[in-house]
Design an enzyme around this catalytic site. Structure first.
Site, short mmCIF file in Angstrom:
data_model
loop_
_atom_site.label_atom_id
_atom_site.label_comp_id
_atom_site.label_asym_id
_atom_site.label_seq_id
_atom_site.Cartn_x
_atom_site.Cartn_y
_atom_site.Cartn_z
N HIS A 188 -2.29 -6.49 0.80
CA HIS A 188 -2.77 -5.48 1.52
C HIS A 188 -1.78 -4.39 1.81
CE1 HIS A 188 0.37 -7.86 5.00
NE2 HIS A 188 0.69 -7.30 3.87
N ASN A 189 -2.39 -3.87 1.01
CA ASN A 189 -1.79 -1.62 1.34
C ASN A 189 -0.98 -1.73 0.42
OD1 ASN A 189 -0.76 -2.48 4.50
ND2 ASN A 189 -1.74 -0.74 4.41
#
Lengths: 326, 326, 326
Positions: free
Chosen positions: B225-226
């Site tokens: 994520h991210n």
């Protein structure tokens, strides 16, 4: 849900010593087996466990026959571990009933694919045009077999396997953008190959990716384009083989190991788990390359020193010269 | 199923020396090409192979033109490897016919997803609400595109790709149980991105995971994520990038390599296969960290010594002091 | 699409200092949060960021309450990071609406599977005979749950997860061919377990593979047959655990790490990313084994020297003897 010892030896052979009418309800390891269970001595080094097991019957090799008979029923056979393997097959066939065969109604099989006799294709499988699937092969759920890819007979592909995705091939143009090299080859898989869940075998760039007879791939294994894997080799989970590598027959590749591209591994090469093969290996044997795990503080010190290792070697050389000179 | 040299240069350019009517039936590497096949000299270092190839025609750069013409037909072009890539594309288009376009009837596309022109969505795909898929993008079988995730134009997602599963985020409560951090971000993928079979790109925790234009991910790649991956970077099979790492443009990450979380890699950083990036790398270049594979017995000795390496350094220091003192 | 601070503390508790009517439109990290966003101080070490954030409200621990109140609205709670996690859950519930429950019409659930209350089974899932799925558990798209496998309550399985593929078990026969050991066990998964996209948990050979309550597996994780993972342990992406390994409770295994088979890890063992566990670890703590990444030329020199490390140690010993003798 039990089998008698008599039934077992009738089907699998071996010399039974003991009551043929004795029923066993499960197969269990020596240390946990109970009186209504059958066990096996996979290797002579575990022979000491024979005296303590509560198993109703033990499968042993000839050299353990006397000790085994002294403690109770046994089946004597040349290769107890292979006998155990065949017993698991018999067990499954007797207890789970015949596996369903045929093409699941949700599977999508291109009319231009060739499907052999007695093939099983599970739910949500996709078999594209020109693919060929040999007799007796089983595809579990969600398996994809791409265009023109060929599977031999009696293969088993677990859920989520992808055969024939594009190999990873690109050329850098003058703007440093990647230009796709279409992958014009396919995948050829021999007989008796098993491929674990969510593993991938890519199609070749110009010629085919080849997996020979009897190869076993565990789950989440990645086989790049134009790789060639020799017969009866086995690759454990999360292993990755980069493009155009050639692995011999009867090799084993441990879990998480990586084989770089364009290398050759001779027959009978065994790579330890998590090792990285960076050069061809032409001599059979066991090879390893793993950073030894340690308490974090020790690792930090040693890893920091490792970045100076070449310098340390020079300092040792200098010391040797100094000592000679002094 | 053959193309004439004249047709090839008409479509792809380049200077043809030789008979435009000559038909070639396949593309093959120099060492295997036959008289009815076309080959290419990808790099000047292979120039010695030119003299020995049986290829009917060879694609070469200007500096090899004389040697190539001396042996037979050739196509001269500035970037032979890019020309070869475009030739594979032409080959595929001419031989396999146009790929099917449109949404396969088994695919599940939420009515609140936006699908661009000329998109292809394969069997058993799932496109959730709020997702947007740009024009010309192709999803092969079994691809999942989660809520609110965005794919650019002309992307290619191979079978089993999962875009927008939850990032791996939990907080430990007072009982040391994991409390889920719902992942409220999505995934943004640029144009011309290719993602290999069974690879995963997780949605962001609060903001989005971003993959810029022209990025290529091989099979079984994990993007946390991210993560932010800059344009035209390429990650080989089984690579993993942990949460919030920022990889620059024009980077390459080798197969099985791991990039830890919250790090930054500058543009033009190249990570060797199976290496682990533990700190940010702000200078372009090639970086490696691989334990060299060796025969098992040698590895065991060296690995055992490695656990004492810091101590050895201290002993070398002591020796140096001793030598100076003596 | 905003929540008032008053609503948040009404639902999640905590002491609000500031205007209960203030609306926040998103959750954001301190350094990016704007006046209409809420943020959190996950750890006291980031306290210096408090002074600079533009967040409309900050979730803090008691020790930061004074500083936080000095700058604006805040919610004071014992465990700000857990509070943040619960806020993400509240946020999702309020903004995305209730997740769809029930069995998707395309899912194939065997009539002999047991499905608990309030279970959600996504598109193209396959749940085989004898499987049991506990109340409140969610399977996303393309999940496979094999025969007799058991999932507890409130589990979440992301797209492409395969539970209950065969473990990787074969016996070598006299021709060195692999004879399949049918995997007669199943998989038992506890309550509150989350499993990431395309991860695999294999069924046991004779007894079951066990994953206890509260375990979290990230994407592309491989769990071999007869592995046992203790409660509330977490394994990051691409980790692999080989057969019969026993991992304790409250362990963490970093991304890409490998645990070899038949090992034991005590409760509270933490393995760094990409490390390889080759021996049992019976003492809690952090353990690492990663080759430090370096510029390629430096790495090459050090790696080459590493293959002579044991010899260098002998040379140091000789030097020490020489120095003593001199």
């Amino acid at each position: 849900m039990a089998l008698s010892l008599g039934f077992i030896v009738e089907r699998l052979g071996g010399a039974l010593h003991g009551d043929a009418a004795l029923q066993v309800r499960a197969i269990a390891p020596l240390e946990r087996a109970r009186a209504d269970e059958i066990s096996f001595l996979a290797h002579p080094k575990y022979a000491a466990q024979l005296a303590h097991t509560h198993a109703g019957c033990v499968i042993v090799g000839p050299e353990q026959a006397v000790a085994a008979r002294a403690r109770g029923a046994c089946i004597v056979t040349e290769r107890p571990y292979v006998y155990f393997a065949r017993l698991t097959q018999l067990w499954k066939a007797e207890h789970r009933g015949p596996a369903l065969r045929g093409i699941h109604p949700t599977a999508i099989v291109d009319p231009d694919a060739e499907i052999g006799d007695d093939v099983s294709i599970g739910p949500f499988c996709v078999v594209e045009r020109g693919a060929r699937i040999g007799a007796g092969t089983v595809l579990r759920a969600h398996v994809t077999v791409g265009e023109d890819c060929v599977l031999g007979r009696r293969c088993l592909l677990h859920a989520g396997v992808v055969i024939g995705a594009d190999g990873f091939g690109f050329a850098l143009d003058e703007d440093r953008h990647w230009i796709k090299i279409e992958q014009l080859g396919a995948v050829q898989i021999g007989d008796d190959v098993e491929i674990g869940a969510n593993s991938c075998v890519d199609r070749g760039a110009l010629s085919d990716t080849v997996i020979e007879d009897g190869v076993k791939l565990d789950n989440l294994v990645q086989i790049g384009h134009n790789v060639h894997i020799g017969a009866h080799s086995a690759l454990a989970g999360c292993a990755g083989v980069a493009g155009s590598a050639k692995i011999g027959a009867h090799c084993t590749i441990g879990g998480g190991a990586v084989v770089l591209g364009h290398l050759t591994l001779a027959d009978g090469v065994h790579i330890s788990a998590a090792s990285v093969v960076m050069r061809s290996i032409l001599k059979p044997g066991q090879y390893s390359g793993i950073f030894p795990i340690d308490e974090n503080a020790s690792w930090e010190r040693n890893a920091a020193t490792l970045k100076q290792l070449h310098g340390l070697r020079e300092r040792i050389k200098a010391l040797e010269r100094g000592l000679t000179a002094s």
